[in-house]
Scaffold this motif. Structure first.
Motif, short mmCIF file in Angstrom:
data_model
loop_
_atom_site.label_atom_id
_atom_site.label_comp_id
_atom_site.label_asym_id
_atom_site.label_seq_id
_atom_site.Cartn_x
_atom_site.Cartn_y
_atom_site.Cartn_z
N LEU A 253 48.31 -22.69 -24.17
CA LEU A 253 49.10 -21.79 -23.96
C LEU A 253 50.59 -21.73 -23.62
N GLU A 254 51.21 -23.04 -23.03
CA GLU A 254 52.36 -23.16 -23.08
C GLU A 254 52.77 -23.41 -24.60
N LEU A 255 52.29 -23.84 -25.24
CA LEU A 255 52.62 -23.96 -26.63
C LEU A 255 52.83 -22.57 -27.35
N TYR A 256 52.15 -21.61 -26.86
CA TYR A 256 52.04 -20.49 -27.55
C TYR A 256 52.93 -19.24 -26.52
N ASP A 257 53.76 -20.14 -25.43
CA ASP A 257 54.65 -19.32 -24.61
C ASP A 257 53.69 -17.95 -23.90
N VAL A 258 52.75 -18.38 -23.26
CA VAL A 258 51.91 -17.46 -22.50
C VAL A 258 52.07 -18.12 -21.16
N ASP A 259 52.73 -17.70 -20.21
CA ASP A 259 52.57 -18.02 -19.06
C ASP A 259 51.46 -17.88 -18.02
N GLU A 260 51.55 -18.65 -16.95
CA GLU A 260 50.20 -18.28 -15.81
C GLU A 260 49.94 -16.90 -15.56
N ARG A 261 50.77 -15.80 -15.57
CA ARG A 261 50.69 -14.51 -15.34
C ARG A 261 50.24 -13.80 -16.64
N GLY A 262 50.28 -14.14 -17.78
CA GLY A 262 50.13 -13.75 -18.89
C GLY A 262 51.31 -13.20 -19.60
N LEU A 263 52.38 -13.55 -19.28
CA LEU A 263 53.71 -12.98 -19.79
C LEU A 263 54.04 -13.72 -21.17
N ASP A 264 54.42 -12.99 -22.05
CA ASP A 264 54.59 -13.86 -23.30
C ASP A 264 56.15 -14.00 -23.53
N ARG A 265 56.59 -14.26 -24.66
CA ARG A 265 57.99 -14.49 -25.02
C ARG A 265 58.84 -13.27 -24.61
N LEU A 266 58.35 -12.26 -25.25
CA LEU A 266 59.17 -10.72 -25.31
C LEU A 266 58.98 -10.32 -23.93
N ASP A 267 57.94 -10.19 -22.95
CA ASP A 267 57.85 -10.15 -21.64
C ASP A 267 58.90 -10.82 -20.88
N ARG A 268 59.12 -12.06 -21.03
CA ARG A 268 60.17 -12.75 -20.36
C ARG A 268 61.42 -12.41 -20.62
N GLU A 300 59.04 0.22 -24.44
CA GLU A 300 58.27 1.19 -23.78
C GLU A 300 56.84 1.05 -23.66
N SER A 301 56.50 1.14 -24.95
CA SER A 301 55.02 1.30 -25.23
C SER A 301 54.10 -0.12 -25.01
N VAL A 302 54.84 -1.31 -25.42
CA VAL A 302 54.20 -2.72 -25.21
C VAL A 302 54.33 -3.47 -24.21
N VAL A 303 55.73 -3.78 -23.81
CA VAL A 303 56.10 -4.59 -22.80
C VAL A 303 56.19 -3.90 -21.42
N GLU A 304 56.70 -2.83 -21.38
CA GLU A 304 56.79 -2.31 -19.86
C GLU A 304 55.43 -1.87 -19.25
N PRO A 305 54.56 -1.31 -19.84
CA PRO A 305 53.04 -1.03 -19.12
C PRO A 305 52.64 -2.16 -18.46
N PHE A 306 52.68 -3.28 -18.95
CA PHE A 306 52.11 -4.47 -18.45
C PHE A 306 52.97 -4.94 -17.18
N LEU A 307 54.43 -4.88 -17.44
CA LEU A 307 55.25 -5.53 -16.33
C LEU A 307 55.29 -4.59 -15.21
N VAL A 308 55.05 -3.08 -15.57
CA VAL A 308 54.80 -2.27 -14.39
C VAL A 308 53.66 -2.33 -13.48
N ARG A 309 52.41 -2.82 -14.42
CA ARG A 309 51.35 -2.90 -13.70
C ARG A 309 51.01 -4.33 -12.84
N VAL A 310 51.68 -5.05 -13.23
CA VAL A 310 51.60 -6.42 -12.36
C VAL A 310 52.74 -6.45 -11.28
N GLY A 311 53.58 -5.52 -11.22
CA GLY A 311 54.60 -5.12 -10.32
C GLY A 311 55.76 -6.24 -10.34
N LEU A 312 56.28 -6.36 -11.57
CA LEU A 312 57.60 -7.09 -11.69
C LEU A 312 58.53 -6.05 -12.10
N LEU A 313 58.32 -4.90 -12.51
CA LEU A 313 59.28 -3.95 -12.87
C LEU A 313 58.81 -2.62 -12.47
#
Length: 344
Positions: A253-268, A300-313
């Motif tokens: 998952l490090e190779l595929y840019d998925v971190d320990e909270r599930g954030l991917d490249r675009l999220d980061r 707005e529809s792909v990235v933000e909902p997850f970031l808001v749900r996990v309390g980062l944004l």
């Protein structure tokens, strides 16, 4: 495989058919096999049993929720448990009333019609659907102008299963015609572990419990993502000739840019832009989208909902703002916060 002279070459058509068959096999065939959504499963089971006892078609069903939670799978289960044929379509494919009329007029008695992304149907088709859902009848316009006439056409009783990721875009007259609306929720980690263990068994992948838990913690509460990450772990273990252990999961998952909270490249990329370029915000959506090189709708529809749900944004009237948890997660000092004073 087919023989090409002295070489044996893989037949891509056979391989793609096998892949599609496997994807279909991953889907549970009954409510008893379906993992998660306990309340929705109980409601659907009651609805389908009541319809069977009364020897009638089940009420129309609306499945609402984020992508990847099992709306298509539940539609297939409704048809399977009702012992009815299933017709698949999608909102973007129905752009004219005539498109819908062709589908409805060819339905068999009791057939289950599944329309994915139903909120994206053309307005003229939606209005035709109102009458079809209530009276199992459609009106077909023949001719143009003053000489146009409406011809009523009876259609076979059917059950409509609509799926939508944005139920707020459905007009009220259409939403009110569904006899049952199910709101699918994100999965907890225990449910995701069951999903992953089931898929691992079908992949014939020997994976330990710690590795399963590691994947479950990174798949954003979504079974579709869980299955996708599991297959990447399988590929990593196969290519590197190693066991599907917790360390292998982390490496894959490090190779595929998925971190320990599930954030991917675009999220980061979004979060680092808010944190570093705009000092934590606020920043407007369009400015943020341009900064990361993506469309505003994608952010707005792909990235933000997850970031808001996990309390980062958070979303504010002035724009997007990073939370304290975001500064801590990325290990960046909040330049907007003043150090605590030691003076009395």
């Amino acid at each position: 495989m087919f023989d090409n002279g002295d070489e044996v070459v893989a037949n891509p058509t056979v391989e793609s058919d096998a892949e599609l068959a496997f994807e279909g096999a991953l889907r549970p065939a009954s409510l008893a096999e379906f993992v998660g959504q306990t309340k929705v499963r109980g409601q659907l089971q009651l609805l389908l049993r009541a319809a069977a006892m009364q020897n009638r078609t089940a009420d129309h069903i609306l499945l609402a929720g984020p992508p990847g939670l099992g709306k298509t799978t539940l539609a297939m289960i409704v048809a399977h448990e009702s012992e009815r044929p299933l017709r698949l379509s999608s909102g973007p494919a129905i752009q004219h009333a005539g498109d819908l009329a062709a589908v409805l007029s060819s339905l068999l008695p009791g057939e289950v019609l599944f329309i994915d992304e139903i909120h994206r149907m053309a307005r003229s088709a939606e209005e035709m659907l109102y009458l079809a859902m209530e009276d199992f009848r459609i009106d077909i316009m023949v001719g143009k102008g003053a000489g146009a006439t409406s011809i009523p056409l009876d259609i076979a009783p059917f059950t409509l299963v609509g799926a939508t990721t944005r139920s707020g875009l459905l007009p009220n007259p259409l939403r009110d015609r569904f006899g049952f609306t199910a709101h699918l929720e994100f999965y907890d980690e225990a449910e995701l572990e069951r999903v992953i263990a089931r898929t691992a068994g079908m992949l014939d992948l020997d994976i330990d419990k710690e590795a399963v838990a590691e994947i479950a913690g990174r798949c954003r509460g979504t079974p579709r993502i869980a299955n996708r990450l599991l297959r990447r772990v399988r590929d990593y273990a196969l290519v590197n000739d190693t066991a599907a252990s917790k360390d292998a999961v982390r490496a894959a998952l490090e190779l595929y840019d998925v971190d320990e909270r599930g954030l991917d490249r675009l999220d980061r990329a979004v979060m680092m832009t808010v944190l570093e370029r705009f000092d934590g915000g606020p920043v407007g959506l369009s400015t943020l989208a341009v900064s990361v090189g993506e469309e505003a709708e994608t952010v707005e529809s792909v990235v933000e909902p997850f970031l808001v749900r996990v309390g980062l944004l958070t979303r504010t009237p002035r724009g997007r703002v990073a939370t304290r948890a975001a500064w801590d997660h990325f290990g960046i000092t909040d330049r907007n916060s003043s150090p605590a004073s030691d003076e009395l």
